[in-house]
Design an enzyme around this catalytic site. Structure first.
Site, PDB file in Angstrom:
ATOM      1  N   SER A  54      49.145 -68.088 -47.645  1.00 10.60           N
ATOM      2  CA  SER A  54      48.350 -67.457 -48.711  1.00 10.60           C
ATOM      3  C   SER A  54      49.201 -66.483 -49.498  1.00 10.60           C
ATOM      4  O   SER A  54      48.855 -66.145 -50.626  1.00 10.60           O
ATOM      5  CB  SER A  54      47.196 -66.625 -48.146  1.00 10.60           C
ATOM      6  OG  SER A  54      46.687 -67.130 -46.999  1.00 10.60           O
ATOM      7  N   GLU A  68      44.770 -75.126 -53.779  1.00  4.12           N
ATOM      8  CA  GLU A  68      45.824 -74.771 -54.722  1.00  4.12           C
ATOM      9  C   GLU A  68      47.087 -75.539 -54.304  1.00  4.12           C
ATOM     10  O   GLU A  68      47.564 -75.381 -53.178  1.00  4.12           O
ATOM     11  CB  GLU A  68      46.068 -73.256 -54.707  1.00  4.12           C
ATOM     12  CG  GLU A  68      44.903 -72.486 -55.318  1.00  4.12           C
ATOM     13  CD  GLU A  68      45.084 -70.972 -55.291  1.00  4.12           C
ATOM     14  OE1 GLU A  68      44.700 -70.313 -56.282  1.00  4.12           O
ATOM     15  OE2 GLU A  68      45.585 -70.433 -54.291  1.00  4.12           O
TER      16      GLU A  68
HETATM   17  P1  NAI Z   1      45.160 -68.321 -36.926  1.00  3.92           P
HETATM   18  O1  NAI Z   1      45.759 -67.123 -36.288  1.00  3.92           O
HETATM   19  O2  NAI Z   1      43.695 -68.583 -36.760  1.00  3.92           O
HETATM   20  O3  NAI Z   1      45.950 -69.622 -36.409  1.00  3.92           O
HETATM   21  C1  NAI Z   1      47.332 -69.742 -36.375  1.00  3.92           C
HETATM   22  C2  NAI Z   1      47.680 -70.698 -35.262  1.00  3.92           C
HETATM   23  O4  NAI Z   1      49.074 -71.000 -35.354  1.00  3.92           O
HETATM   24  C3  NAI Z   1      47.431 -70.124 -33.872  1.00  3.92           C
HETATM   25  O5  NAI Z   1      46.644 -71.026 -33.131  1.00  3.92           O
HETATM   26  C4  NAI Z   1      48.848 -69.989 -33.288  1.00  3.92           C
HETATM   27  O6  NAI Z   1      48.889 -70.252 -31.898  1.00  3.92           O
HETATM   28  C5  NAI Z   1      49.595 -71.065 -34.044  1.00  3.92           C
HETATM   29  N1  NAI Z   1      51.037 -70.852 -34.134  1.00  3.92           N
HETATM   30  C6  NAI Z   1      51.709 -69.712 -34.382  1.00  3.92           C
HETATM   31  N2  NAI Z   1      53.029 -69.950 -34.445  1.00  3.92           N
HETATM   32  C7  NAI Z   1      53.200 -71.265 -34.224  1.00  3.92           C
HETATM   33  C8  NAI Z   1      54.331 -72.123 -34.187  1.00  3.92           C
HETATM   34  N3  NAI Z   1      55.557 -71.643 -34.381  1.00  3.92           N
HETATM   35  N4  NAI Z   1      54.149 -73.438 -33.946  1.00  3.92           N
HETATM   36  C9  NAI Z   1      52.899 -73.918 -33.750  1.00  3.92           C
HETATM   37  N5  NAI Z   1      51.790 -73.166 -33.773  1.00  3.92           N
HETATM   38  C10 NAI Z   1      51.937 -71.855 -34.023  1.00  3.92           C
HETATM   39  O7  NAI Z   1      45.562 -68.250 -38.466  1.00  3.92           O
HETATM   40  P2  NAI Z   1      44.801 -68.879 -39.720  1.00  3.92           P
HETATM   41  O8  NAI Z   1      43.791 -67.900 -40.224  1.00  3.92           O
HETATM   42  O9  NAI Z   1      44.365 -70.252 -39.402  1.00  3.92           O
HETATM   43  O10 NAI Z   1      45.980 -68.903 -40.797  1.00  3.92           O
HETATM   44  C11 NAI Z   1      47.009 -69.833 -40.747  1.00  3.92           C
HETATM   45  C12 NAI Z   1      47.731 -69.886 -42.077  1.00  3.92           C
HETATM   46  O11 NAI Z   1      46.804 -70.189 -43.108  1.00  3.92           O
HETATM   47  C13 NAI Z   1      48.422 -68.595 -42.485  1.00  3.92           C
HETATM   48  O12 NAI Z   1      49.585 -68.912 -43.177  1.00  3.92           O
HETATM   49  C14 NAI Z   1      47.395 -67.951 -43.401  1.00  3.92           C
HETATM   50  O13 NAI Z   1      47.982 -67.065 -44.323  1.00  3.92           O
HETATM   51  C15 NAI Z   1      46.845 -69.176 -44.111  1.00  3.92           C
HETATM   52  N6  NAI Z   1      45.488 -69.041 -44.676  1.00  3.92           N
HETATM   53  C16 NAI Z   1      44.505 -68.387 -43.991  1.00  3.92           C
HETATM   54  C17 NAI Z   1      43.226 -68.316 -44.539  1.00  3.92           C
HETATM   55  C18 NAI Z   1      42.133 -67.632 -43.788  1.00  3.92           C
HETATM   56  O14 NAI Z   1      41.102 -67.325 -44.410  1.00  3.92           O
HETATM   57  N7  NAI Z   1      42.264 -67.382 -42.504  1.00  3.92           N
HETATM   58  C19 NAI Z   1      42.909 -68.889 -45.862  1.00  3.92           C
HETATM   59  C20 NAI Z   1      44.006 -69.631 -46.442  1.00  3.92           C
HETATM   60  C21 NAI Z   1      45.255 -69.668 -45.874  1.00  3.92           C
END
Ligand code: NAI
Length: 514
Positions: A123, A156
């Site tokens: 993001s 996007e």
């Molecule tokens: P989250 O914390 O819910 O999930 C992230 C997941 O990635 C976790 O399950 C973690 O164990 C895993 N992870 C971390 N490092 C890893 C690696 N090296 N290899 C494999 N798995 C790994 O985070 P979320 O909210 O799903 O966000 C993920 C991405 O999406 C971020 O880049 C965030 O900025 C982006 N994003 C988030 C939004 C939101 O509303 N939460 C909206 C749009 C984008």
């Protein structure tokens, strides 16, 4: 450009809130999906979560039971990065950390085939920077889904400096084939939605700091007059003030401290005090059991006028006259005796749509008993309207004008005499930030409007809305705000002036911004 074939395998890395949702979207669209997470059991749990969500759709009759089974069967939990080797597209949705993402992308590139596309759901990080570590960055781009991916249509599609046209078009076509609304843009801070939406929060926070009105009053006006689904304060409390402030800070920093994006000290105080919003039980509002909901400020009933005089043209507020006639108020038209937009004379009071000057300033220039009213999305339908009275006006003026709006069936919220009022100021800034993005070649005007309607559920795209108000009026409001505050925050995007001078609208610039 054709989308990826349904036979082609999709990889999703990171099975958190976003990764799980993205896997669900791809599987529902008919792809086999490999889901990988570095935390033991996380991908399997995400798959179960998808199963539960789809079961609820089956219960509601929106999905056939065998549709759920088939989609779940298409999602496989990967036991390591090598399992992603056959993927045609891998979308990473791991932790928002540049170093960790760079490491993962470099590893992915060694595993997948030379034709495979790589996408990030980041993001806030630069897609150009994330791609810079790759051997072949042409295949890399941003694919920014909104939360929750299954319900939010906007994606996007972000072009980094080295992204190839083919990768961009293929992924955009694939998102569309998945039932999404893709908008393409060049990598830049906040992309479209998180950049333009800063004005929605930022202006409300400033108005609160300046004592223009309470949070509940500003929220009610933005909903009932502006037509927004949620007011800015209730939305910040829902998102979490910590999360919202972090986005504002990151955009402000990425724009090298541009005053348009200055974060709010009031919001900072709340975060420092642990008032994060709904999740902590308190934010702008109190969510404790038994807490009294805060009501917006609403004026008591005032006498309805029998007649009024219209001076000059009311512009976007002209539908008020039809509403007045329908309410049995007699209307007489007379010439305007001052330059600029017109006004109403109701008894001894004058009522005018805000043009960015305070009522007090404008009263000093000739309309002595002036009461300003705010912009409404639809002046006929709006159920509430903000009014602000000039300091030097006769004290009865505000009741006279309130009585007029009440006669049209509207609640009236009296606010302090803040330049540009609430809805007008917010919409003009949304228009300005959208026009700035187009001017800088980030995206097209159509992309701004689509992104803000789909990504934030605004009732109207900000450029389309600015055009409806009149680009000249938007410029005037911004110029008055700039003068009132002496800040570059309100400086007018040059594209707005250019369109105004040419007498054109955003439609005339077509793809120039893409
Ligand atoms: P989250 O914390 O819910 O999930 C992230 C997941 O990635 C976790 O399950 C973690 O164990 C895993 N992870 C971390 N490092 C890893 C690696 N090296 N290899 C494999 N798995 C790994 O985070 P979320 O909210 O799903 O966000 C993920 C991405 O999406 C971020 O880049 C965030 O900025 C982006 N994003 C988030 C939004 C939101 O509303 N939460 C909206 C749009 C984008």
């Amino acid at each position: 450009m054709k989308p990826l074939d349904k036979e082609q395998l999709i990889g999703v890395v990171g099975a958190g809130a976003m990764g799980g949702g993205i896997a669900e979207v791809a599987a529902m669209a008919g792809h086999r999906v490999m889901l990988l997470d570095s935390r033991a059991g996380a991908a399997a749990r995400a798959r179960e979560g998808i199963g539960d969500r789809l079961a609820r759709l089956v219960e509601k009759g929106r999905l056939a039971a065998n549709g759920r089974e088939a989609a779940l069967e298409r999602i496989e939990v990967a036991d390591g990065i090598e399992a992603l080797a056959p993927c045609a597209l891998v979308i990473e949705a791991i932790v928002e950390d540049l170093g960790v993402k760079l490491e993962l992308l470099a590893a992915l590139e060694t595993v997948v085939g030379p034709e495979a596309l790589l996408a990030t759901n980041t993001s806030s990080l630069s897609v150009s920077e994330l791609g810079a570590g790759l051997r072949d960055p042409r295949r890399f781009l941003g694919m920014h889904f909104f939360n929750p991916p299954s319900r939010m249509a906007l994606v996007e599609i972000v072009r980094g400096l080295a992204t190839g046209d083919e990768a961009l078009e293929r992924v955009a076509a694939t998102a569309a084939a998945w039932g999404k609304r893709p908008v393409t843009l060049c990598s830049s801070p906040g992309f479209i939605v998180n950049r333009v939406a800063r004005a929605f929060y930022g202006e409300a926070l400033r108005l609160l700091e300046e004592g223009a009105g309470h949070a509940a009053t500003i929220d009610a006006l933005m909903r009932e007059s502006g037509g927004f689904r949620m007011g800015p304060f209730e939305l910040m409390d829902l998102i979490g003030n910590d999360v919202n402030l972090a986005v504002s800070r990151s955009v402000h920093q990425a724009f090298h401290g541009d005053a348009r994006f200055t974060p709010s000290l009031r919001q900072q105080e709340l975060v420092d005090a642990g008032r994060l919003g709904r999740k902590s039980g308190k934010g702008f509002y109190d969510y404790a059991d038994g807490a009294t909901p805060t009501a917006p400020t609403t004026m008591s009933p005032c006498p309805a006028p029998r007649s009024l005089v219209v001076r000059g043209e009311l512009g976007v507020a002209a539908p008020l006259l039809d509403a007045a006639l329908a309410a049995g108020i007699a209307i007489e038209r007379r010439e305007a005796v001052l330059p600029g937009a017109g006004w109403l004379e109701i008894g001894e009071a004058q009522a005018a749509l805000t043009d960015g000057r305070s009522a007090t300033e404008r009263a000093a220039q000739g309309l002595e008993n002036l009461v300003l009213f705010d912009l409404a999305l639809d002046f006929r339908q709006a159920t509430r309207i903000a009014v602000a009275v000039a300091d030097q006006a006769d004290p009865d003026s505000i009741e006279t004008v309130a009585g007029f709006f009440q006669a049209l069936g509207k609640q009236v919220s009296r606010i302090d005499d803040a330049p540009g009022m609430i809805v007008m100021r917010t919409v003009c800034m949304l228009t300005n930030l959208g026009a700035d993005a187009v001017h800088k070649g980030v995206c097209t005007a159509a992309a701004v409007d689509l992104a803000m309607r789909e990504g934030t559920a605004y009732p109207r795209g900000p450029l389309e809305w600015g055009e409806a108000i009149g680009i000249g009026t938007v410029i005037q409001v911004l110029e008055h705000l700039e003068r009132a505050y002496g800040e570059g925050r309100y400086r007018v995007a040059p594209l707005l002036r250019r369109l105004h001078w040419a007498g054109r609208g955003f439609g005339s610039i077509g793809e120039a911004g893409s």
